[in-house]
Design a protein around this motif. Structure first.
Motif, PDB file in Angstrom:
ATOM      1  N   ALA A   1       0.808  -1.231   0.000  1.00 24.67           N
ATOM      2  CA  ALA A   1       0.000   0.000   0.000  1.00 24.67           C
ATOM      3  C   ALA A   1       0.839   1.277   0.000  1.00 24.67           C
ATOM      4  O   ALA A   1       0.504   2.259   0.665  1.00 24.67           O
ATOM      5  CB  ALA A   1      -0.954  -0.013   1.213  1.00 24.67           C
ATOM      6  N   ILE A   2       1.953   1.257  -0.707  1.00 27.32           N
ATOM      7  CA  ILE A   2       2.770   2.484  -0.775  1.00 27.32           C
ATOM      8  C   ILE A   2       2.953   2.982  -2.212  1.00 27.32           C
ATOM      9  O   ILE A   2       3.483   4.055  -2.437  1.00 27.32           O
ATOM     10  CB  ILE A   2       4.172   2.300  -0.144  1.00 27.32           C
ATOM     11  CG1 ILE A   2       5.007   1.249  -0.901  1.00 27.32           C
ATOM     12  CG2 ILE A   2       4.056   1.949   1.327  1.00 27.32           C
ATOM     13  CD1 ILE A   2       6.487   1.255  -0.517  1.00 27.32           C
ATOM     14  N   LEU A   3       2.477   2.174  -3.173  1.00 26.82           N
ATOM     15  CA  LEU A   3       2.716   2.496  -4.580  1.00 26.82           C
ATOM     16  C   LEU A   3       2.177   3.882  -4.941  1.00 26.82           C
ATOM     17  O   LEU A   3       2.766   4.610  -5.732  1.00 26.82           O
ATOM     18  CB  LEU A   3       2.024   1.419  -5.430  1.00 26.82           C
ATOM     19  CG  LEU A   3       2.246   1.404  -6.918  1.00 26.82           C
ATOM     20  CD1 LEU A   3       3.709   1.310  -7.267  1.00 26.82           C
ATOM     21  CD2 LEU A   3       1.508   0.219  -7.535  1.00 26.82           C
ATOM     22  N   HIS A   4       1.058   4.236  -4.343  1.00 30.05           N
ATOM     23  CA  HIS A   4       0.379   5.483  -4.705  1.00 30.05           C
ATOM     24  C   HIS A   4       0.788   6.652  -3.811  1.00 30.05           C
ATOM     25  O   HIS A   4       0.281   7.743  -3.955  1.00 30.05           O
ATOM     26  CB  HIS A   4      -1.135   5.273  -4.572  1.00 30.05           C
ATOM     27  CG  HIS A   4      -1.532   4.910  -3.168  1.00 30.05           C
ATOM     28  ND1 HIS A   4      -1.207   3.694  -2.611  1.00 30.05           N
ATOM     29  CD2 HIS A   4      -2.167   5.614  -2.212  1.00 30.05           C
ATOM     30  CE1 HIS A   4      -1.648   3.657  -1.363  1.00 30.05           C
ATOM     31  NE2 HIS A   4      -2.233   4.814  -1.095  1.00 30.05           N
ATOM     32  N   ARG A   5       1.695   6.393  -2.864  1.00 34.43           N
ATOM     33  CA  ARG A   5       2.030   7.456  -1.918  1.00 34.43           C
ATOM     34  C   ARG A   5       3.270   8.233  -2.337  1.00 34.43           C
ATOM     35  O   ARG A   5       4.255   7.651  -2.792  1.00 34.43           O
ATOM     36  CB  ARG A   5       2.246   6.845  -0.521  1.00 34.43           C
ATOM     37  CG  ARG A   5       0.920   6.465   0.121  1.00 34.43           C
ATOM     38  CD  ARG A   5       1.093   5.641   1.348  1.00 34.43           C
ATOM     39  NE  ARG A   5       1.893   6.304   2.381  1.00 34.43           N
ATOM     40  CZ  ARG A   5       2.279   5.716   3.502  1.00 34.43           C
ATOM     41  NH1 ARG A   5       1.933   4.475   3.738  1.00 34.43           N
ATOM     42  NH2 ARG A   5       3.003   6.365   4.384  1.00 34.43           N
ATOM     43  N   GLY A   6       3.198   9.552  -2.166  1.00 33.03           N
ATOM     44  CA  GLY A   6       4.359  10.393  -2.476  1.00 33.03           C
ATOM     45  C   GLY A   6       5.453  10.187  -1.446  1.00 33.03           C
ATOM     46  O   GLY A   6       5.286   9.441  -0.474  1.00 33.03           O
ATOM     47  N   GLY A   7       6.591  10.836  -1.638  1.00 32.55           N
ATOM     48  CA  GLY A   7       7.694  10.755  -0.680  1.00 32.55           C
ATOM     49  C   GLY A   7       8.330   9.380  -0.665  1.00 32.55           C
ATOM     50  O   GLY A   7       8.263   8.631  -1.641  1.00 32.55           O
ATOM     51  N   THR A   8       8.937   9.037   0.462  1.00 30.29           N
ATOM     52  CA  THR A   8       9.580   7.734   0.613  1.00 30.29           C
ATOM     53  C   THR A   8       9.342   7.229   2.029  1.00 30.29           C
ATOM     54  O   THR A   8       9.692   7.928   2.988  1.00 30.29           O
ATOM     55  CB  THR A   8      11.101   7.800   0.301  1.00 30.29           C
ATOM     56  OG1 THR A   8      11.744   6.659   0.882  1.00 30.29           O
ATOM     57  CG2 THR A   8      11.772   9.063   0.821  1.00 30.29           C
ATOM     58  N   ILE A   9       8.758   6.056   2.157  1.00 35.54           N
ATOM     59  CA  ILE A   9       8.423   5.559   3.503  1.00 35.54           C
ATOM     60  C   ILE A   9       9.664   5.186   4.305  1.00 35.54           C
ATOM     61  O   ILE A   9       9.590   5.051   5.517  1.00 35.54           O
ATOM     62  CB  ILE A   9       7.449   4.344   3.493  1.00 35.54           C
ATOM     63  CG1 ILE A   9       8.052   3.178   2.722  1.00 35.54           C
ATOM     64  CG2 ILE A   9       6.072   4.717   2.990  1.00 35.54           C
ATOM     65  CD1 ILE A   9       7.571   1.828   3.242  1.00 35.54           C
ATOM     66  N   ILE A  10      10.806   5.021   3.644  1.00 32.45           N
ATOM     67  CA  ILE A  10      12.009   4.678   4.422  1.00 32.45           C
ATOM     68  C   ILE A  10      12.813   5.937   4.771  1.00 32.45           C
ATOM     69  O   ILE A  10      13.899   5.835   5.337  1.00 32.45           O
ATOM     70  CB  ILE A  10      12.882   3.597   3.731  1.00 32.45           C
ATOM     71  CG1 ILE A  10      13.302   4.036   2.320  1.00 32.45           C
ATOM     72  CG2 ILE A  10      12.155   2.271   3.683  1.00 32.45           C
ATOM     73  CD1 ILE A  10      14.277   3.052   1.655  1.00 32.45           C
TER      74      ILE A  10
ATOM     75  N   GLY B   1       5.672  17.144  -3.576  1.00 30.17           N
ATOM     76  CA  GLY B   1       4.757  16.391  -2.716  1.00 30.17           C
ATOM     77  C   GLY B   1       3.646  15.724  -3.504  1.00 30.17           C
ATOM     78  O   GLY B   1       3.543  15.865  -4.719  1.00 30.17           O
ATOM     79  N   GLY B   2       2.832  14.978  -2.775  1.00 29.73           N
ATOM     80  CA  GLY B   2       1.625  14.390  -3.366  1.00 29.73           C
ATOM     81  C   GLY B   2       1.883  13.113  -4.122  1.00 29.73           C
ATOM     82  O   GLY B   2       2.989  12.571  -4.144  1.00 29.73           O
ATOM     83  N   LYS B   3       0.799  12.659  -4.736  1.00 30.15           N
ATOM     84  CA  LYS B   3       0.803  11.346  -5.404  1.00 30.15           C
ATOM     85  C   LYS B   3       1.739  11.313  -6.605  1.00 30.15           C
ATOM     86  O   LYS B   3       1.791  12.274  -7.358  1.00 30.15           O
ATOM     87  CB  LYS B   3      -0.595  11.092  -5.975  1.00 30.15           C
ATOM     88  CG  LYS B   3      -1.634  10.636  -5.017  1.00 30.15           C
ATOM     89  CD  LYS B   3      -2.992  10.727  -5.712  1.00 30.15           C
ATOM     90  CE  LYS B   3      -4.090  10.307  -4.787  1.00 30.15           C
ATOM     91  NZ  LYS B   3      -4.434   8.913  -4.886  1.00 30.15           N
ATOM     92  N   PRO B   4       2.391  10.170  -6.823  1.00 32.22           N
ATOM     93  CA  PRO B   4       3.127  10.008  -8.073  1.00 32.22           C
ATOM     94  C   PRO B   4       2.166   9.798  -9.246  1.00 32.22           C
ATOM     95  O   PRO B   4       1.097   9.209  -9.068  1.00 32.22           O
ATOM     96  CB  PRO B   4       3.975   8.755  -7.837  1.00 32.22           C
ATOM     97  CG  PRO B   4       3.362   8.048  -6.686  1.00 32.22           C
ATOM     98  CD  PRO B   4       2.518   9.013  -5.916  1.00 32.22           C
TER      99      PRO B   4
END
Ligand code: F6P
Length: 363
Positions: A61-70, A288-291
């Motif tokens: 569930a990170i494909l659609h999220r901007g930025g980087t979760i790590i 920012g925002g969605k890719p």
């Protein structure tokens, strides 16, 4: 299993998550164990929770999220030898001597320096008793694969880097929105966009947004540009245009290397045309925002390929970056591209703009 660290470094970019997800899942599929190196190199320098194993669901569930979760950072400590010693020691605690690094040309240069220093870092760690000689012997080299993540699209050799397309979408949304208020008031807007030393975002946004004038670092305007710009805007008004838009790249300069800011342009418009112009500096909203769809699928392909490359690498192989070039995913020598990128920047700094454009075009 082979253990591989994945890290994002430098400014974030929409699509980095897609690349992380694809790299992690491809590594798992190929029997390797991926680790997140959190907050860029800072996680390696800090150790502890800065380096964590990742599973299939860690990147769900990170494909659609901007930025980087790590997380990402520009780590000052990592530039020092003491920071690199800590980073090497902490990576080796987990048995990691392979890395996928997603970042801009600065991050990739730092990665290469670390890779070159690796044998001497490992030797020093063994001499000082921080690692055993067996560990030192088992990990004689650091193997890396890079992916270019930067909205600036400034890496020679890559058609589009991660985040550029999404940033362009963001800029165009803003331009479209500004246009309606500009038209109501018959105003000119001067919009500053990111890109550091690269005018790609500014130029493409100006073309795609139907803007009236654009200032980019690679083609500094000739003396008298103010007159030229005012004449063009005045012509548009005479033809019935209710709004005008000038795009200024944040790195724009004149031919003497002096910055041309959005406020400089506004001043010119007020003094020469009596226009009550407005300035909008888009700033980090661009990052920012969605890719976009493109940044999702392109980054996914890059992540898969980077995972394959890093697993195939041996101490002897030249490190590669995985790029999209001529509509294909390709692996190209990392330092060749980073050096070619530096050469373009040097040509721009030296005022050889035609040379810079030709050098970029040759890639
Ligand atoms: O390199 C990406 C970028 O967004 C540039 O376009 C911009 O100049 C810079 O990073 C901004 O950096 P920071 O997020 O550290 O302010």
């Amino acid at each position: 299993p082979i253990r591989v660290g994945v890290l994002t470094s430098g400014g974030d970019a929409q699509g980095m998550n897609a690349a992380v997800r694809a790299a992690v899942r491809t590594l798992l599929r190929l029997g390797a164990q991926p680790y997140a190196v959190m907050e860029g190199w800072a996680g390696a320098v800090a150790g502890g929770e800065g380096i964590r194993p990742l599973g299939w669901d860690s990147v769900g569930a990170i494909l659609h999220r901007g930025g980087t979760i790590i997380g990402t950072a520009r780590s000052a400590e990592f530039r020092e030898r003491s920071g690199q010693l800590d980073a090497a020691a902490h990576l080796l605690e987990h048995g990691i001597d392979r890395l996928i690094v997603i970042g801009g040309d600065g991050s990739l240069t730092g990665t290469n320096e670390f890779r070159m220093n690796w044998p001497s870092l490992v030797a020093e760690l063994a001499e000082t008793g921080r690692i055993t000689t067996q560990v030192a012997q088992a990990h004689p080299a650091l193997m890396v694969a890079g992916i270019v993540g930067s909205i600036d699209n400034d890496l020679v050799g890559a058609d589009m880097t991660i985040g550029t397309d999404s940033a362009l979408h963001r800029i165009l949304e803003a331009i479209d929105d500004i246009s309606s208020t500009a038209a109501s008031h018959q105003r000119t807007f001067v919009v500053e966009v990111m890109g550091r030393h690269c005018g790609y975002l500014a130029l493409m946004a100006a073309v795609a947004g139907g803007c009236d004038y654009v200032l980019v670092p690679e083609i500094p305007p000739a003396e008298g540009w103010e007159e030229d710009m005012c004449a063009k805007l005045a012509k548009g008004r005479r033809a019935g245009r209710r709004e005008s838009m000038v795009i200024v790249a944040e790195g724009a300069t004149d031919r003497c290397g002096n910055r041309i800011t959005a406020d400089d342009v506004k001043r010119v418009l007020s003094e020469r045309l009596g226009e009550d112009a407005r300035v909008t500096i888009l700033g980090h909203v661009q990052r920012g925002g969605k890719p976009s769809a493109y940044d999702r699928w392109m980054s996914t392909l890059l992540g898969c390929q980077a995972a394959r490359e890093v697993l195939q690498a041996s101490p002897e192989t030249v490190p590669v970056i995985v790029v999209e070039r001529h509509n294909r995913i390709r692996s190209v020598p990392m330092m060749e591209q980073v050096e070619a990128t530096r050469a373009v920047k040097d040509l721009v700094a030296a005022g050889d703009w035609e040379g810079a454009v030709a050098a970029r075009g040759r890639s």
